[in-house]
Enzyme design. Structure first.
Site, PDB file in Angstrom:
ATOM      1  N   TYR A  17      55.654  39.891 -11.295  1.00 27.55           N
ATOM      2  CA  TYR A  17      56.635  40.307 -12.294  1.00 27.55           C
ATOM      3  C   TYR A  17      57.854  39.386 -12.315  1.00 27.55           C
ATOM      4  O   TYR A  17      58.721  39.537 -13.161  1.00 27.55           O
ATOM      5  CB  TYR A  17      57.100  41.738 -11.997  1.00 27.55           C
ATOM      6  N   GLY A  18      57.917  38.459 -11.373  1.00 22.65           N
ATOM      7  CA  GLY A  18      59.082  37.582 -11.262  1.00 22.65           C
ATOM      8  C   GLY A  18      58.681  36.123 -11.327  1.00 22.65           C
ATOM      9  O   GLY A  18      57.966  35.701 -12.241  1.00 22.65           O
TER      10      GLY A  18
ATOM     11  N   LEU B 147      56.599  34.392  -9.667  1.00 21.86           N
ATOM     12  CA  LEU B 147      55.163  34.081  -9.536  1.00 21.86           C
ATOM     13  C   LEU B 147      54.404  34.245 -10.849  1.00 21.86           C
ATOM     14  O   LEU B 147      53.235  33.897 -10.923  1.00 21.86           O
ATOM     15  CB  LEU B 147      54.521  34.941  -8.449  1.00 21.86           C
ATOM     16  N   GLN B 148      55.048  34.728 -11.889  1.00 21.04           N
ATOM     17  CA  GLN B 148      54.373  34.794 -13.186  1.00 21.04           C
ATOM     18  C   GLN B 148      54.464  33.460 -13.927  1.00 21.04           C
ATOM     19  O   GLN B 148      53.798  33.265 -14.941  1.00 21.04           O
ATOM     20  CB  GLN B 148      54.906  35.942 -14.031  1.00 21.04           C
TER      21      GLN B 148
ATOM     22  N   GLU C 201      57.393  35.042   0.234  1.00 21.79           N
ATOM     23  CA  GLU C 201      58.233  36.196  -0.115  1.00 21.79           C
ATOM     24  C   GLU C 201      59.193  36.551   1.014  1.00 21.79           C
ATOM     25  O   GLU C 201      58.869  36.417   2.188  1.00 21.79           O
ATOM     26  CB  GLU C 201      57.360  37.400  -0.458  1.00 21.79           C
TER      27      GLU C 201
END
Length: 158
Positions: free
Chosen positions: A23-24, A26-27, A91
């Site tokens: 959603y952040g 990594l999209q 992460e």
């Protein structure tokens, strides 16, 4: 050759063919390319009951539960155990990898849920792309290079 516990864990995750809801950062295909060397299969996805929150002092977001919200992102599938391990190392410690339910999917997807304080405003991927993406890609590539050097030393490669 014995595998470390984390390698065995990610082999198990990859063997189950779990998908990752990103959603952040990594999209963004460019970020995935520098981290894992490829862009896995991607599909648009949403997570009801979740919000993509801005984080104080950071350019990347955190996913937090919010009953009436809808988090938008992409579902990454076909990740290998090694790719899961790289993404997990990337992460922050404030993220907790856990399964969540997505809209229009019977199967849960794994995602990184934020466990620390968040800002009141939502994170905006369009703002990130314009103002932060190039620097973030450079930073991510440098991080990946350091991880590879560390891994090569651990494995006795020179």
């Amino acid at each position: 050759m014995n595998q470390s516990p984390s390698i065995r864990r990610w082999n198990a995750v990859a063997a189950q063919n779990y998908s990752l809801f990103a959603y952040g950062t990594l999209q963004f295909p460019e970020v995935l390319e520098v981290l894992i060397g490829r862009v896995p299969q991607r599909a648009t996805a949403t997570a009801p009951g979740w919000r993509v929150a801005a984080l104080p002092g950071r350019v990347y977001p955190g996913l937090v539960a919010e009953p009436n919200a809808l988090a938008r992102g992409v579902l990454l599938s076909g990740l290998t155990a090694g790719e899961w391990e790289i993404l997990d190392a990337f992460e922050d410690d404030e993220y907790d990898l856990r399964p969540i339910q997505l809209a229009d999917s019977a199967d849960p997807a794994w995602t990184y849920v934020w466990t620390a304080p968040v800002a009141q405003e939502d994170w905006r991927p369009d703002h990130f792309a314009i103002h932060h993406l190039p620097h973030f890609i450079t930073h991510s590539a440098e991080w990946r290079h350091r991880l590879k050097m560390w891994s090569d030393r651990q494995n006795g490669d020179h």
